[in-house]
Motif scaffolding. Structure first.
Motif, PDB file in Angstrom:
ATOM      1  N   LYS A 122       0.824  -1.220   0.000  1.00  0.00           N
ATOM      2  CA  LYS A 122       0.000   0.000   0.000  1.00  0.00           C
ATOM      3  C   LYS A 122       0.854   1.265   0.000  1.00  0.00           C
ATOM      4  O   LYS A 122       0.494   2.266  -0.624  1.00  0.00           O
ATOM      5  N   SER A 123       1.999   1.250   0.668  1.00  0.00           N
ATOM      6  CA  SER A 123       2.842   2.452   0.686  1.00  0.00           C
ATOM      7  C   SER A 123       3.387   2.750  -0.709  1.00  0.00           C
ATOM      8  O   SER A 123       3.496   3.911  -1.111  1.00  0.00           O
ATOM      9  N   ALA A 124       3.720   1.716  -1.480  1.00  0.00           N
ATOM     10  CA  ALA A 124       4.193   1.913  -2.858  1.00  0.00           C
ATOM     11  C   ALA A 124       3.062   2.478  -3.720  1.00  0.00           C
ATOM     12  O   ALA A 124       3.285   3.369  -4.547  1.00  0.00           O
ATOM     13  N   GLU A 125       1.868   1.972  -3.495  1.00  0.00           N
ATOM     14  CA  GLU A 125       0.701   2.457  -4.240  1.00  0.00           C
ATOM     15  C   GLU A 125       0.450   3.937  -3.939  1.00  0.00           C
ATOM     16  O   GLU A 125       0.231   4.741  -4.846  1.00  0.00           O
TER      17      GLU A 125
ATOM     18  N   GLN B  86      10.300  12.123  13.072  1.00  0.00           N
ATOM     19  CA  GLN B  86      10.713  13.185  12.155  1.00  0.00           C
ATOM     20  C   GLN B  86      11.049  12.617  10.777  1.00  0.00           C
ATOM     21  O   GLN B  86      10.730  13.231   9.751  1.00  0.00           O
ATOM     22  N   LEU B  87      11.671  11.456  10.751  1.00  0.00           N
ATOM     23  CA  LEU B  87      11.991  10.812   9.483  1.00  0.00           C
ATOM     24  C   LEU B  87      10.705  10.483   8.721  1.00  0.00           C
ATOM     25  O   LEU B  87      10.590  10.739   7.528  1.00  0.00           O
ATOM     26  N   TRP B  88       9.730   9.922   9.438  1.00  0.00           N
ATOM     27  CA  TRP B  88       8.433   9.631   8.816  1.00  0.00           C
ATOM     28  C   TRP B  88       7.816  10.918   8.259  1.00  0.00           C
ATOM     29  O   TRP B  88       7.310  10.947   7.142  1.00  0.00           O
ATOM     30  N   GLU B  89       7.891  12.004   9.034  1.00  0.00           N
ATOM     31  CA  GLU B  89       7.320  13.275   8.594  1.00  0.00           C
ATOM     32  C   GLU B  89       8.020  13.801   7.336  1.00  0.00           C
ATOM     33  O   GLU B  89       7.379  14.372   6.457  1.00  0.00           O
ATOM     34  N   GLU B  90       9.324  13.596   7.234  1.00  0.00           N
ATOM     35  CA  GLU B  90      10.061  13.994   6.022  1.00  0.00           C
ATOM     36  C   GLU B  90       9.571  13.199   4.808  1.00  0.00           C
ATOM     37  O   GLU B  90       9.415  13.745   3.719  1.00  0.00           O
ATOM     38  N   ILE B  91       9.331  11.917   5.023  1.00  0.00           N
ATOM     39  CA  ILE B  91       8.844  11.067   3.929  1.00  0.00           C
ATOM     40  C   ILE B  91       7.437  11.481   3.524  1.00  0.00           C
ATOM     41  O   ILE B  91       7.118  11.562   2.338  1.00  0.00           O
ATOM     42  N   VAL B  92       6.594  11.794   4.515  1.00  0.00           N
ATOM     43  CA  VAL B  92       5.221  12.224   4.218  1.00  0.00           C
ATOM     44  C   VAL B  92       5.218  13.581   3.506  1.00  0.00           C
ATOM     45  O   VAL B  92       4.361  13.825   2.654  1.00  0.00           O
TER      46      VAL B  92
ATOM     47  N   ALA C 109       0.229   9.759   4.590  1.00  0.00           N
ATOM     48  CA  ALA C 109      -0.251  10.110   5.928  1.00  0.00           C
ATOM     49  C   ALA C 109      -1.385   9.204   6.390  1.00  0.00           C
ATOM     50  O   ALA C 109      -1.517   8.940   7.590  1.00  0.00           O
ATOM     51  N   VAL C 110      -2.184   8.685   5.467  1.00  0.00           N
ATOM     52  CA  VAL C 110      -3.341   7.865   5.850  1.00  0.00           C
ATOM     53  C   VAL C 110      -2.942   6.527   6.474  1.00  0.00           C
ATOM     54  O   VAL C 110      -3.756   5.918   7.175  1.00  0.00           O
ATOM     55  N   ILE C 111      -1.713   6.058   6.268  1.00  0.00           N
ATOM     56  CA  ILE C 111      -1.315   4.763   6.846  1.00  0.00           C
ATOM     57  C   ILE C 111      -0.410   4.923   8.069  1.00  0.00           C
ATOM     58  O   ILE C 111       0.100   3.945   8.590  1.00  0.00           O
ATOM     59  N   ARG C 112      -0.252   6.142   8.557  1.00  0.00           N
ATOM     60  CA  ARG C 112       0.679   6.406   9.660  1.00  0.00           C
ATOM     61  C   ARG C 112       0.490   5.466  10.854  1.00  0.00           C
ATOM     62  O   ARG C 112       1.442   4.958  11.408  1.00  0.00           O
TER      63      ARG C 112
ATOM     64  N   VAL D  42      20.336   7.356  13.895  1.00  0.00           N
ATOM     65  CA  VAL D  42      21.520   7.945  13.279  1.00  0.00           C
ATOM     66  C   VAL D  42      21.704   7.280  11.925  1.00  0.00           C
ATOM     67  O   VAL D  42      21.927   6.077  11.842  1.00  0.00           O
ATOM     68  N   LEU D  43      21.568   8.069  10.886  1.00  0.00           N
ATOM     69  CA  LEU D  43      21.596   7.541   9.525  1.00  0.00           C
ATOM     70  C   LEU D  43      22.956   7.740   8.886  1.00  0.00           C
ATOM     71  O   LEU D  43      23.614   8.750   9.115  1.00  0.00           O
ATOM     72  N   GLN D  44      23.345   6.773   8.097  1.00  0.00           N
ATOM     73  CA  GLN D  44      24.556   6.866   7.287  1.00  0.00           C
ATOM     74  C   GLN D  44      24.112   7.002   5.841  1.00  0.00           C
ATOM     75  O   GLN D  44      23.058   6.500   5.457  1.00  0.00           O
ATOM     76  N   SER D  45      24.924   7.622   5.026  1.00  0.00           N
ATOM     77  CA  SER D  45      24.605   7.741   3.609  1.00  0.00           C
ATOM     78  C   SER D  45      24.426   6.346   3.012  1.00  0.00           C
ATOM     79  O   SER D  45      25.232   5.455   3.248  1.00  0.00           O
ATOM     80  N   GLY D  46      23.339   6.165   2.290  1.00  0.00           N
ATOM     81  CA  GLY D  46      23.071   4.876   1.663  1.00  0.00           C
ATOM     82  C   GLY D  46      22.248   3.925   2.505  1.00  0.00           C
ATOM     83  O   GLY D  46      21.903   2.838   2.045  1.00  0.00           O
ATOM     84  N   ASP D  47      21.918   4.293   3.750  1.00  0.00           N
ATOM     85  CA  ASP D  47      21.075   3.425   4.577  1.00  0.00           C
ATOM     86  C   ASP D  47      19.734   3.197   3.906  1.00  0.00           C
ATOM     87  O   ASP D  47      19.228   4.052   3.177  1.00  0.00           O
ATOM     88  N   GLU D  48      19.150   2.035   4.178  1.00  0.00           N
ATOM     89  CA  GLU D  48      17.822   1.708   3.672  1.00  0.00           C
ATOM     90  C   GLU D  48      16.775   1.947   4.751  1.00  0.00           C
ATOM     91  O   GLU D  48      16.938   1.513   5.882  1.00  0.00           O
ATOM     92  N   VAL D  49      15.716   2.616   4.350  1.00  0.00           N
ATOM     93  CA  VAL D  49      14.554   2.847   5.207  1.00  0.00           C
ATOM     94  C   VAL D  49      13.372   2.206   4.483  1.00  0.00           C
ATOM     95  O   VAL D  49      13.101   2.542   3.330  1.00  0.00           O
ATOM     96  N   ALA D  50      12.706   1.253   5.121  1.00  0.00           N
ATOM     97  CA  ALA D  50      11.578   0.561   4.495  1.00  0.00           C
ATOM     98  C   ALA D  50      10.266   0.997   5.134  1.00  0.00           C
ATOM     99  O   ALA D  50      10.165   1.097   6.355  1.00  0.00           O
ATOM    100  N   ILE D  51       9.286   1.245   4.295  1.00  0.00           N
ATOM    101  CA  ILE D  51       7.944   1.597   4.726  1.00  0.00           C
ATOM    102  C   ILE D  51       7.057   0.398   4.413  1.00  0.00           C
ATOM    103  O   ILE D  51       6.780   0.111   3.251  1.00  0.00           O
TER     104      ILE D  51
END
Length: 83
Positions: free
Chosen positions: A9-12, A31-37, A44-47, A67-76
């Motif tokens: 659903k997040s991809a959709e 805050q990371l979630w808010e940046e993605i939204v 926002a509807v699936i928060r 703490v994020l490093q360049s290239g880290d993966e974040v999955a929704i």
């Protein structure tokens, strides 16, 4: 820069499966979630149901510092329905 991966659903809602986003290195998971939204307001509807993973480890949405490093993966990962 981090790689954000969208599933089901997040991809959709986002209209894509992955992208690179520029976010602060020290950021809370909420805050990371808010940046993605900000990039994809329809998410926002699936928060309240979303599962968030950083470097393949589940992270609750909240005040937990990530703490994020360049290239880290974040999955929704939205909830998976089934019987």
């Amino acid at each position: 820069q981090v790689s954000v991966l969208y599933f089901a659903k997040s991809a959709e809602l986002a209209g894509l499966r992955c992208e690179s986003l520029s976010v602060p290195r020290h950021i809370t998971s909420l805050q990371l979630w808010e940046e993605i939204v900000k990039a994809h307001p329809r998410l926002a509807v699936i928060r309240d149901q979303v599962v968030f993973a950083v470097r393949q480890e589940y992270v609750p949405l909240g005040n937990q510092l990530v703490v994020l490093q360049s290239g880290d993966e974040v999955a929704i990962i939205p909830p998976i329905s089934g019987g």
